[in-house]
Design an enzyme around this catalytic site. Structure first.
Site, mmCIF file in Angstrom:
data_model
loop_
_atom_site.group_PDB
_atom_site.id
_atom_site.type_symbol
_atom_site.label_atom_id
_atom_site.label_comp_id
_atom_site.label_asym_id
_atom_site.label_seq_id
_atom_site.Cartn_x
_atom_site.Cartn_y
_atom_site.Cartn_z
ATOM 1 N N ARG A 57 -31.788 -35.648 7.823
ATOM 2 C CA ARG A 57 -31.945 -35.082 9.061
ATOM 3 C C ARG A 57 -30.416 -34.623 9.118
ATOM 4 N NH1 ARG A 57 -35.491 -34.566 6.205
ATOM 5 N NH2 ARG A 57 -37.670 -35.921 6.245
ATOM 6 N N HIS B 5 -31.462 -27.159 2.093
ATOM 7 C CA HIS B 5 -32.425 -28.273 2.217
ATOM 8 C C HIS B 5 -33.068 -28.125 0.933
ATOM 9 C CE1 HIS B 5 -34.895 -29.746 5.269
ATOM 10 N NE2 HIS B 5 -35.122 -30.857 4.129
#
Length: 310
Positions: free
Chosen positions: A225, A273
């Site tokens: 994250r 990502h």
């Protein structure tokens, strides 16, 4: 009586349009899959991704569970309108993708592959890297993904240690917990991988103090994250040489803004990502199993603990 399943993530609907109804039918579950809910009170299950338009769960008074398509739930877990059980996605394809990304980039930095691939000056540098067993790798986060990655790296003979917020026993991987354990796990690490959920306790866990504990020239991999890392502290550590390179797959703002310093920094690799993506073929099995469990009165898989945040 047919169930109503509301698929509320329109941006990935094409991947599930045919597959989900087909697999529900094969599992013997009579269900209508809809992408709009004209009467929310008749919806039995919601399939959800955190960036979906649906943010108010109040009208879904009959909904038995909200089934996430992603592993991360930090953008929904604090939603006060969400009173239904929330399940996150845990699937083998997510684990496999994460293991491949972490292993690949760990080996890249361990072997110094950039030095040979990016060598326009044709420098003959016969410097040999150390063996994997001479590299300490610290895995921050020993959940399903972190444990799988830790075991994969240990199988390659890296000296792997883990850290978790709570005490865990993982065979073959020394695992620390708590603040004192965090300092022990990070001290002298050659490679650090962050695979923690985003919670108030984990935000900025890689700050200036903790980056200073690593071996000078260490490598940081963040497929977890974005907020796990203090961006300013990381940039300062990269500029000083305390961190040799950072490979980052997740960011505080996504897509990463074009003017963010990570893009231009010579010691930063940005990946968009992609470390672990939800594959429809695997996700559908998890979704259907949870619907089956709920209808049978059995415990749901991967139920989120609201107090812990994941």
């Amino acid at each position: 009586m047919s169930l109503t399943v509301f698929f509320s993530a329109p941006f990935v609907w094409d991947e599930y349009r045919d597959l989900l109804p087909q697999k529900l039918a094969e599992a013997g579950i009579d269900a209508d899959v809809v992408t709009e809910a004209p009467d929310p009170s008749v919806v039995d299950y919601i399939i959800y991704a955190p960036s979906a338009p649906l943010q108010d769960f109040t009208p879904f008074t009959h909904c038995k569970a909200v089934l996430g398509l992603w592993a991360g739930v930090e953008r929904i877990v604090g939603n006060t309108t969400l009173t239904q059980p929330l399940c996150r996605m845990v699937d083998n394809s997510l684990t496999e993708g994460m293991v491949e990304w972490v292993t690949g980039h760990s080996l890249r930095h361990h072997l110094g592959m950039d030095r040979h691939i990016i060598n326009s000056d044709r420098v003959w540098d016969p410097t040999c890297p150390p063996l994997a067993r001479e590299r300490k790798v610290t895995m921050l986060g020993m959940g399903a993904l972190g444990t799988a990655c830790a075991k994969a790296l240990a199988a390659l003979n890296f000296n792997v240690v883990g850290w978790s917020r709570t005490e865990k026993n993982v065979e073959g991987i020394p695992t620390f917990h708590g603040q004192d354990g965090l300092q022990t796990a990070l001290h002298g690490a050659d490679i650090v991988v962050t695979l923690l959920p985003k919670t108030p306790e984990t935000e900025n866990i890689l700050n200036a103090e903790h980056l200073a504990l690593l071996k000078p020239g260490a490598f940081v991999l963040n497929p977890g994250r974005g907020p796990l890392i203090d961006d300013a502290a990381l940039l300062a550590a990269l500029d000083s040489g305390q961190i040799g390179h950072a490979t980052l797959d997740v960011f505080r703002i996504e897509p990463l803004p074009q003017d963010h310093p990570f893009w231009a920094h010579p010691r930063v690799t940005v990946t968009p990502h992609i470390a672990a993506d939800t594959r429809a073929t695997g996700a559908v099995k998890v979704l259907i199993e949870n619907i089956r469990r709920a209808e049978a009165g059995e415990p749901l898989l991967h139920l989120v603990d609201r107090a812990r945040g994941y």
